[in-house]
Design a protein around this motif. Structure first.
Motif, PDB file in Angstrom:
ATOM      1  N   GLY A  22       0.416  21.043 -15.862  1.00  0.00           N
ATOM      2  CA  GLY A  22       1.744  21.564 -15.550  1.00  0.00           C
ATOM      3  C   GLY A  22       2.388  20.878 -14.356  1.00  0.00           C
ATOM      4  N   ARG A  23       3.705  20.984 -14.286  1.00  0.00           N
ATOM      5  CA  ARG A  23       4.486  20.299 -13.250  1.00  0.00           C
ATOM      6  C   ARG A  23       4.198  20.847 -11.849  1.00  0.00           C
ATOM      7  N   MET A  24       4.059  22.156 -11.714  1.00  0.00           N
ATOM      8  CA  MET A  24       3.807  22.745 -10.397  1.00  0.00           C
ATOM      9  C   MET A  24       2.453  22.296  -9.841  1.00  0.00           C
ATOM     10  N   SER A  25       1.459  22.197 -10.694  1.00  0.00           N
ATOM     11  CA  SER A  25       0.157  21.718 -10.268  1.00  0.00           C
ATOM     12  C   SER A  25       0.257  20.264  -9.806  1.00  0.00           C
ATOM     13  N   TRP A  26       1.023  19.449 -10.539  1.00  0.00           N
ATOM     14  CA  TRP A  26       1.219  18.053 -10.154  1.00  0.00           C
ATOM     15  C   TRP A  26       1.885  17.971  -8.786  1.00  0.00           C
ATOM     16  N   GLN A  27       2.887  18.832  -8.548  1.00  0.00           N
ATOM     17  CA  GLN A  27       3.585  18.815  -7.263  1.00  0.00           C
ATOM     18  C   GLN A  27       2.634  19.142  -6.114  1.00  0.00           C
ATOM     19  N   LYS A  28       1.750  20.121  -6.319  1.00  0.00           N
ATOM     20  CA  LYS A  28       0.781  20.469  -5.276  1.00  0.00           C
ATOM     21  C   LYS A  28      -0.220  19.345  -5.061  1.00  0.00           C
ATOM     22  N   ILE A  51       2.371  11.519 -15.851  1.00  0.00           N
ATOM     23  CA  ILE A  51       2.747  12.189 -17.107  1.00  0.00           C
ATOM     24  C   ILE A  51       1.542  12.939 -17.675  1.00  0.00           C
ATOM     25  N   LEU A  52       0.384  12.289 -17.676  1.00  0.00           N
ATOM     26  CA  LEU A  52      -0.830  12.928 -18.197  1.00  0.00           C
ATOM     27  C   LEU A  52      -1.219  14.152 -17.372  1.00  0.00           C
ATOM     28  N   ALA A  53      -1.103  14.043 -16.044  1.00  0.00           N
ATOM     29  CA  ALA A  53      -1.448  15.174 -15.173  1.00  0.00           C
ATOM     30  C   ALA A  53      -0.512  16.350 -15.418  1.00  0.00           C
ATOM     31  N   ILE A  54       0.772  16.066 -15.624  1.00  0.00           N
ATOM     32  CA  ILE A  54       1.745  17.130 -15.888  1.00  0.00           C
ATOM     33  C   ILE A  54       1.474  17.770 -17.239  1.00  0.00           C
ATOM     34  N   GLY A 111       0.776  -1.228   0.000  1.00  0.00           N
ATOM     35  CA  GLY A 111       0.000   0.000   0.000  1.00  0.00           C
ATOM     36  C   GLY A 111       0.812   1.285   0.000  1.00  0.00           C
ATOM     37  N   ILE A 112       2.095   1.210  -0.333  1.00  0.00           N
ATOM     38  CA  ILE A 112       2.949   2.405  -0.317  1.00  0.00           C
ATOM     39  C   ILE A 112       2.577   3.342  -1.463  1.00  0.00           C
ATOM     40  N   GLU A 113       2.642   4.630  -1.196  1.00  0.00           N
ATOM     41  CA  GLU A 113       2.432   5.646  -2.223  1.00  0.00           C
ATOM     42  C   GLU A 113       3.811   6.146  -2.649  1.00  0.00           C
ATOM     43  N   VAL A 114       4.169   5.899  -3.886  1.00  0.00           N
ATOM     44  CA  VAL A 114       5.475   6.304  -4.411  1.00  0.00           C
ATOM     45  C   VAL A 114       5.278   7.564  -5.248  1.00  0.00           C
ATOM     46  N   ILE A 115       5.920   8.646  -4.822  1.00  0.00           N
ATOM     47  CA  ILE A 115       5.793   9.929  -5.523  1.00  0.00           C
ATOM     48  C   ILE A 115       7.161  10.320  -6.065  1.00  0.00           C
ATOM     49  N   ILE A 116       7.361  10.038  -7.348  1.00  0.00           N
ATOM     50  CA  ILE A 116       8.601  10.366  -8.049  1.00  0.00           C
ATOM     51  C   ILE A 116       8.212  11.066  -9.339  1.00  0.00           C
ATOM     52  N   PRO A 117       8.695  12.275  -9.560  1.00  0.00           N
ATOM     53  CA  PRO A 117       8.302  12.965 -10.790  1.00  0.00           C
ATOM     54  C   PRO A 117       8.927  12.313 -12.016  1.00  0.00           C
ATOM     55  N   PRO A 118       8.156  12.162 -13.081  1.00  0.00           N
ATOM     56  CA  PRO A 118       8.747  11.638 -14.314  1.00  0.00           C
ATOM     57  C   PRO A 118       9.659  12.696 -14.932  1.00  0.00           C
ATOM     58  N   PRO A 119      10.689  12.278 -15.663  1.00  0.00           N
ATOM     59  CA  PRO A 119      11.562  13.258 -16.318  1.00  0.00           C
ATOM     60  C   PRO A 119      10.787  14.101 -17.326  1.00  0.00           C
ATOM     61  N   LYS A 120      11.314  15.250 -17.645  1.00  0.00           N
ATOM     62  CA  LYS A 120      10.642  16.141 -18.589  1.00  0.00           C
ATOM     63  C   LYS A 120      10.473  15.498 -19.960  1.00  0.00           C
ATOM     64  N   THR A 121      11.345  14.557 -20.296  1.00  0.00           N
ATOM     65  CA  THR A 121      11.289  13.895 -21.601  1.00  0.00           C
ATOM     66  C   THR A 121      10.499  12.589 -21.559  1.00  0.00           C
TER      67      THR A 121
END
Length: 130
Positions: free
Chosen positions: A64-70, A57-60, A29-39
């Motif tokens: 956008g990336r900042m929205s995904w981070q929030k 990737i779809l959310a970014i 049940g772990i939540e893994v939060i790792i941003p995908p690379p820009k490419t």
């Protein structure tokens, strides 16, 4: 390093690591939060069975990336890095004790000092009109 972790893990915040599947296998049940690379591009099964990475990737792409981070709480990693930087600045980059038990005590004292600093809060500023 993962062999040293005892007990359940709820969330893992990382940056550019490739341990997502290993974490999922070890911790239920772990939540893994790792941003995908820009490419990053979508996986081959993204249309029928998108992975968590595909959703990221779809959310970014959509917001956008900042929205995904929030949305994911990824900013907590930044606070952790800031805290470690503060630890190194205030306490130092090395432990002074030579014996393991003394090093443990030294690290616990350093963490207690930082926790005290954190609970005191941050400075607040008010806008002054001229």
């Amino acid at each position: 390093m993962l062999d040293q972790v005892r007990g359940p893990v709820a969330t893992f915040l990382g940056d550019g690591t490739l341990v997502g599947q290993e974490l999922a296998d070890r911790f239920e049940g772990i939540e893994v939060i790792i941003p995908p690379p820009k490419t990053a591009s979508l996986g081959p099964e993204s249309a029928t069975a998108p992975s968590a990475r595909d959703w990221d990737i779809l959310a970014i792409q959509k917001n956008g990336r900042m929205s995904w981070q929030k949305q994911t709480g990824y900013g907590r990693r930044s606070r952790g890095e800031t805290l470690m930087g503060r630890f190194k600045q205030v306490i130092g980059t090395t432990l002074r004790s030579r014996k393991l038990n003394n090093q443990r005590t030294e690290a616990k004292l350093g963490a207690a000092v930082l926790n005290t600093m954190t609970t005191l809060g941050r400075a607040t500023f008010k806008k002054v009109s001229a």
